[in-house]
Scaffold this motif. Sequence first.
Motif, PDB file in Angstrom:
ATOM      1  N   TRP A 218     -10.196   2.764  -2.007  1.00 47.52           N
ATOM      2  CA  TRP A 218      -9.673   2.711  -0.659  1.00 47.52           C
ATOM      3  C   TRP A 218     -10.763   2.569   0.471  1.00 47.52           C
ATOM      4  O   TRP A 218     -10.874   1.635   1.114  1.00 47.52           O
ATOM      5  N   GLU A 219     -11.773   3.483   0.332  1.00 44.11           N
ATOM      6  CA  GLU A 219     -13.036   3.547   1.150  1.00 44.11           C
ATOM      7  C   GLU A 219     -13.763   1.967   1.173  1.00 44.11           C
ATOM      8  O   GLU A 219     -13.994   1.378   2.156  1.00 44.11           O
ATOM      9  N   LYS A 220     -14.091   1.663   0.032  1.00 38.83           N
ATOM     10  CA  LYS A 220     -14.808   0.622  -0.391  1.00 38.83           C
ATOM     11  C   LYS A 220     -13.787  -0.626   0.204  1.00 38.83           C
ATOM     12  O   LYS A 220     -14.555  -1.633   0.796  1.00 38.83           O
ATOM     13  N   THR A 221     -12.596  -0.737   0.148  1.00 34.67           N
ATOM     14  CA  THR A 221     -11.612  -1.886   0.411  1.00 34.67           C
ATOM     15  C   THR A 221     -11.766  -1.952   1.900  1.00 34.67           C
ATOM     16  O   THR A 221     -11.699  -3.116   2.181  1.00 34.67           O
ATOM     17  N   ILE A 225     -12.976  -5.085   3.767  1.00 24.81           N
ATOM     18  CA  ILE A 225     -12.110  -6.031   4.796  1.00 24.81           C
ATOM     19  C   ILE A 225     -12.766  -6.050   6.055  1.00 24.81           C
ATOM     20  O   ILE A 225     -12.679  -7.171   6.586  1.00 24.81           O
ATOM     21  N   LEU A 226     -13.272  -5.017   6.458  1.00 17.75           N
ATOM     22  CA  LEU A 226     -13.874  -5.181   8.076  1.00 17.75           C
ATOM     23  C   LEU A 226     -14.916  -6.047   7.972  1.00 17.75           C
ATOM     24  O   LEU A 226     -15.117  -6.847   8.923  1.00 17.75           O
ATOM     25  N   GLU A 252       2.361   3.307   1.658  1.00 12.96           N
ATOM     26  CA  GLU A 252       2.693   3.613   3.322  1.00 12.96           C
ATOM     27  C   GLU A 252       1.589   4.071   4.071  1.00 12.96           C
ATOM     28  O   GLU A 252       1.286   3.469   5.133  1.00 12.96           O
ATOM     29  N   LYS A 253       0.834   5.339   3.367  1.00 16.63           N
ATOM     30  CA  LYS A 253      -0.133   5.716   4.137  1.00 16.63           C
ATOM     31  C   LYS A 253      -1.399   4.891   4.096  1.00 16.63           C
ATOM     32  O   LYS A 253      -1.944   4.469   5.329  1.00 16.63           O
ATOM     33  N   LYS A 254      -1.533   4.050   3.215  1.00 18.13           N
ATOM     34  CA  LYS A 254      -2.713   3.217   3.249  1.00 18.13           C
ATOM     35  C   LYS A 254      -2.626   2.069   4.138  1.00 18.13           C
ATOM     36  O   LYS A 254      -3.535   1.464   4.771  1.00 18.13           O
ATOM     37  N   ILE A 255      -1.347   1.470   3.840  1.00 22.73           N
ATOM     38  CA  ILE A 255      -1.027   0.255   4.740  1.00 22.73           C
ATOM     39  C   ILE A 255      -1.219   0.378   6.269  1.00 22.73           C
ATOM     40  O   ILE A 255      -1.533  -0.246   7.163  1.00 22.73           O
ATOM     41  N   LYS A 256      -0.663   1.765   6.747  1.00 19.72           N
ATOM     42  CA  LYS A 256      -0.737   2.143   8.080  1.00 19.72           C
ATOM     43  C   LYS A 256      -2.427   2.324   8.527  1.00 19.72           C
ATOM     44  O   LYS A 256      -2.917   2.124   9.485  1.00 19.72           O
ATOM     45  N   ASP A 257      -2.970   2.987   7.337  1.00 24.42           N
ATOM     46  CA  ASP A 257      -4.639   3.040   7.650  1.00 24.42           C
ATOM     47  C   ASP A 257      -5.279   1.836   7.789  1.00 24.42           C
ATOM     48  O   ASP A 257      -6.143   1.563   8.658  1.00 24.42           O
ATOM     49  N   LEU A 258      -4.839   0.771   7.146  1.00 29.54           N
ATOM     50  CA  LEU A 258      -5.353  -0.572   7.321  1.00 29.54           C
ATOM     51  C   LEU A 258      -5.207  -1.060   8.597  1.00 29.54           C
ATOM     52  O   LEU A 258      -5.833  -1.722   9.191  1.00 29.54           O
ATOM     53  N   GLU A 259      -3.730  -1.151   9.124  1.00 31.35           N
ATOM     54  CA  GLU A 259      -3.278  -1.412  10.421  1.00 31.35           C
ATOM     55  C   GLU A 259      -4.232  -0.907  11.448  1.00 31.35           C
ATOM     56  O   GLU A 259      -4.899  -1.362  12.330  1.00 31.35           O
ATOM     57  N   PHE A 260      -4.237   0.572  11.507  1.00 28.23           N
ATOM     58  CA  PHE A 260      -5.137   1.055  12.191  1.00 28.23           C
ATOM     59  C   PHE A 260      -6.400   0.706  12.391  1.00 28.23           C
ATOM     60  O   PHE A 260      -7.269   0.422  13.518  1.00 28.23           O
ATOM     61  N   THR A 261      -7.080   0.525  11.165  1.00 24.14           N
ATOM     62  CA  THR A 261      -8.657  -0.156  10.967  1.00 24.14           C
ATOM     63  C   THR A 261      -8.643  -1.304  11.813  1.00 24.14           C
ATOM     64  O   THR A 261      -9.772  -1.745  12.212  1.00 24.14           O
ATOM     65  N   ASP A 266      -9.895  -4.935  17.115  1.00 24.71           N
ATOM     66  CA  ASP A 266      -9.227  -6.126  17.787  1.00 24.71           C
ATOM     67  C   ASP A 266      -8.822  -7.203  17.150  1.00 24.71           C
ATOM     68  O   ASP A 266      -8.541  -8.291  17.633  1.00 24.71           O
ATOM     69  N   VAL A 267      -8.325  -6.787  15.829  1.00 26.80           N
ATOM     70  CA  VAL A 267      -7.794  -7.781  15.001  1.00 26.80           C
ATOM     71  C   VAL A 267      -6.173  -7.875  15.108  1.00 26.80           C
ATOM     72  O   VAL A 267      -5.796  -6.843  14.925  1.00 26.80           O
TER      73      VAL A 267
END
Length: 399
Positions: A218-221, A225-226, A252-261, A266-267
Amino acid sequence: MKLLKTDLKNNVLQTMIQLLDTNRAQLLSANKKDLEAFNKDDQAMYDRLIVDDKKIDGMITAVKEVMLQDDPIGQTISHKLLEDGLEITNKTAPFGTIMIIYESRPDVTIEAAVLAFKANNKILLKGGKEAINSNKVLVEFWHQALQTHGLDTSYIQLLTLNREETQEFLKNPSEKLDLIVPRGGERLIQFVKEHARCAVLVSGRGNNFLFIDKTADWEKTLKVILNAKTDKISACNALDKILIHKDIPDYEKKIKDLEFTLIAKDVSILVDSETQNILKDQALVPSEAVWHEEFLALKCCIGTVNSLEEAVSKINTYSGGHSATIMTNSKEKAIHFMENVDCAAVYQNASTRFTDGGKMGVGAELAISTDKLHHRGPLGLKELVTNKYYVFGDGHVRV
């Protein structure tokens, strides 16, 4: 077309390097006029238009790299001596006259011309009106370099045609065209395909996908992505679509983490209906057409898929055939993904931003081809040739 000696071509390029370096102020002044006249609402195109000292250094490096590469013309591809004594050699040969149509980027005026010239082609440069002052100065430099070594300026020509004139030129060119490369968005590509009367090699459209497998680190992902999404939004190798496996641990946790990131950078985000069950504040993808769209903006779509096969199918349906990444710790899944996704470049655990001639070791590139004929991926010096058969006989006749 007369074949030029390698030393002569390299001498022209050495002179071009000197002209770029010693006439920086003239080029920067011309580019300033282009920037002042440009509507900054299109940030991606504005970014592409900018020329500064760093960009000039990049132009010089591109010319130098091509100058140092082996001459691609006259290289033996195959050689056979048949039983009847007929000797057949297949060698690389120039295309002839290439036309490239591109928007905004003055550095293309350098990269396209240096590659075409070293490969013994003529090139017609149809840059966008937004870069007209920059392109005129750069082509003036090219003409000075050619004339310094006794060569005609027709090897590198700038076309200043409007849309209607370009359409007529494509239908009835003033000289034989052997290849046209539209380097830009979908509208430009369709315009050229509709009106051209010679071979068209498609380049430029991105709409790149990244699939997050169940086994992804997940950290690498997030790091990948960024980089792929935000490093350079104006690039055709930028990321636009993210697919995530519904059975990834802590979905659920990871997809929220992706959203926050993404929001922190500003994406803006669009989601499919499955993803919206978790990311309730994000808008639905408004139509299927958006999955086909290249954004060139701080914007992306997130979708949830049930399997690797579904991800591959979705990518093959909607992507531009440019680049796609799988984030996974399974080599077997990575190979399956890479073999079945129909893109010019496929990755495991790496950013799509590497689809670039320089980063892939090709050097300067004419374009990133998403066509399957005659070459796919970065069109470097070695790819900017066709071939010719040399057949040596001794009164041979076919019976």
